[in-house]
Enzyme design. Structure first.
Site, PDB file in Angstrom:
ATOM      1  N   ASN A 104       0.829  -1.207   0.000  1.00  0.00           N
ATOM      2  CA  ASN A 104       0.000   0.000   0.000  1.00  0.00           C
ATOM      3  C   ASN A 104       0.862   1.256   0.000  1.00  0.00           C
ATOM      4  OD1 ASN A 104      -2.172  -1.743   0.264  1.00  0.00           O
ATOM      5  ND2 ASN A 104      -2.422  -1.385   2.448  1.00  0.00           N
ATOM      6  N   TYR A 126      -8.851 -13.078   8.726  1.00  0.00           N
ATOM      7  CA  TYR A 126      -7.734 -13.433   7.848  1.00  0.00           C
ATOM      8  C   TYR A 126      -7.809 -14.897   7.424  1.00  0.00           C
ATOM      9  CZ  TYR A 126      -5.433  -9.041   9.056  1.00  0.00           C
ATOM     10  OH  TYR A 126      -5.132  -7.719   9.209  1.00  0.00           O
ATOM     11  N   THR A 139       1.270   8.177  14.665  1.00  0.00           N
ATOM     12  CA  THR A 139       0.051   8.982  14.658  1.00  0.00           C
ATOM     13  C   THR A 139      -0.670   8.828  15.983  1.00  0.00           C
ATOM     14  OG1 THR A 139      -1.206   7.177  13.630  1.00  0.00           O
ATOM     15  CG2 THR A 139      -0.304   8.881  12.166  1.00  0.00           C
ATOM     16  N   GLY A 157      -2.614   3.974   8.044  1.00  0.00           N
ATOM     17  CA  GLY A 157      -1.233   4.052   8.496  1.00  0.00           C
ATOM     18  C   GLY A 157      -0.246   3.973   7.355  1.00  0.00           C
ATOM     19  N   ASP A 158      -0.566   3.172   6.346  1.00  0.00           N
ATOM     20  CA  ASP A 158       0.305   3.057   5.165  1.00  0.00           C
ATOM     21  C   ASP A 158       0.312   4.369   4.384  1.00  0.00           C
ATOM     22  OD1 ASP A 158       0.477   0.336   5.924  1.00  0.00           O
ATOM     23  OD2 ASP A 158      -1.338  -0.109   4.778  1.00  0.00           O
ATOM     24  N   ASN A 165       4.679  -2.075  13.613  1.00  0.00           N
ATOM     25  CA  ASN A 165       3.368  -2.696  13.409  1.00  0.00           C
ATOM     26  C   ASN A 165       3.251  -4.075  14.051  1.00  0.00           C
ATOM     27  OD1 ASN A 165       0.798  -2.678  12.420  1.00  0.00           O
ATOM     28  ND2 ASN A 165       1.365  -2.629  10.269  1.00  0.00           N
ATOM     29  N   TYR A 166       3.309  -4.126  15.372  1.00  0.00           N
ATOM     30  CA  TYR A 166       3.286  -5.399  16.086  1.00  0.00           C
ATOM     31  C   TYR A 166       1.925  -6.070  15.973  1.00  0.00           C
ATOM     32  CZ  TYR A 166       3.574  -8.715  19.978  1.00  0.00           C
ATOM     33  OH  TYR A 166       3.548  -9.844  20.749  1.00  0.00           O
ATOM     34  N   ASP A 198      -7.614  -0.429   0.011  1.00  0.00           N
ATOM     35  CA  ASP A 198      -6.426  -0.312   0.852  1.00  0.00           C
ATOM     36  C   ASP A 198      -5.527   0.855   0.472  1.00  0.00           C
ATOM     37  OD1 ASP A 198      -7.337  -2.924   1.648  1.00  0.00           O
ATOM     38  OD2 ASP A 198      -5.289  -3.394   2.264  1.00  0.00           O
TER      39      ASP A 198
END
Length: 336
Positions: free
Chosen positions: A38, A104, A236, A276-277, A167-168, A313
């Site tokens: 993304n 998922y 952010t 976020g991307d 990004n955990y 996305d």
């Protein structure tokens, strides 16, 4: 301008139309996306040369996913085709007090089973000036973690800027290695990280110092002390009023100065996946095109705010549109 290269899994996204629940759906809309990809696609839309590196199954679904990203201007020439299946995720878009939900279906995907030796990173990165990855990629399997390690090592040899959104994702780390050990080694090779206070605690055991006035600065300072290669820590701040209404701002620390942006009020939200991307892509764009980090940070947050108004996305916006938001033009007035 040199390429920005991203590395990670691309999945097919399947979502009921409108705000239907899964139980109501008679059809599912297909789009494609992945945290790292993304970023690359968003950058391509902003006019930055972008290439994405991934592994797809050698079938019609893998080729369709690759074509979608090529159509967005992303160079997909380093794609490896091997394995049996494309990872999937299902998204139910919430509204108001009902949150969105994601399911998922990515186990045993072609990307999870990739062969690290299939990627010649010195060749892939020969025209690159920047490598970006996310913590999702090394979380998928031991082989994807090793490929990430090799990519970072090649970038360091070549003098290329490396960024990561750490990004955990707790539920992804299922292959016998801990996120703490794997991510610590990988982050050592980064110049810029997106890392919140929660991520820093989960991954590195770093917490704000007692009595600190600015918890983010305290954590960022400790992250930079542990990983001296890191020059900038960004993230952010999101205020969730409802699934349809958020506030968003960006914060930044570089060892000397703390910066923050105005808070953008986003109401109504059309699609927050990829926000976020979009922030990371905007910050990369701003870092390459503006004179100071405040402008880069503001561009990143403005781009992310706009992404919340775009289905799918990927942030399908222009530089001019983002710069209008930066100027405070957020009325959404009809243009004609």
């Amino acid at each position: 301008m040199k390429q920005v290269v991203t590395f990670g899994e691309i999945m097919m996204r399947l979502s009921p139309p409108l705000n239907y629940r899964f139980a109501q759906a008679q059809s599912l809309e297909i789009t494609y996306g992945g945290g790292d990809a993304n970023v690359g696609a968003s950058l391509a839309g902003l006019g930055v040369p972008a290439a994405h590196v991934t592994c797809f199954p050698n079938n019609d679904l893998g080729r369709a996913a690759a074509q979608q990203f090529r159509a967005l201007g992303v160079n997909m020439d380093a794609t490896v085709y091997q394995g049996d299946r494309l990872g999937l995720y299902f998204l139910e878009v919430g509204a108001g007090m009902r949150p969105s939900k994601v399911v998922y279906d990515r186990a045993n995907s072609a990307f999870a089973n990739l062969d690290p030796a299939a990627f010649n990173w010195d060749e892939i990165l020969k025209n690159a000036g920047w490598l970006h990855w996310t913590g999702i990629t090394p979380a998928i399997s031991a082989s994807t973690a090793e490929a990430t390690r090799q990519a970072i090592a090649a970038a360091r040899r070549l003098g290329i800027t490396v960024s990561a959104d750490v990004n955990y994702r707790r539920n992804l780390w299922q292959y016998g290695q801990t996120a703490q050990s794997v991510m610590s080694e990988l982050v050592e090779g980064c110049d810029i990280v997106v890392c919140s206070e929660n991520d820093a605690e989960d991954l590195f055991g770093i917490v704000p110092e007692p009595g600190t006035d600015n918890k983010f600065v305290s954590v960022a300072r400790q992250v930079m002390a542990r990983f001296p290669q890191i020059k900038q820590v960004i993230t952010t701040r999101r205020k969730t009023h409802s699934a349809s209404h958020n506030g968003l701002k960006g914060i930044y620390y570089d060892g000397k100065q703390f910066l923050e942006t105005v808070t953008y009020d986003i109401n109504p939200i059309v699609d927050r996946i990829g926000g976020g991307d979009a922030f990371m892509a905007g910050f990369i764009y701003g870092s390459l095109n503006y004179d100071n980090p405040q402008q880069a940070l503001t561009f990143g947050v403005a781009a992310s705010a706009l992404k919340h108004t775009v289905h799918g996305d990927i942030n399908l916006v222009t530089v001019a549109e983002v710069e209008e938001i930066m100027k405070g033009n957020t009325s959404g007035r009809l243009l004609r």
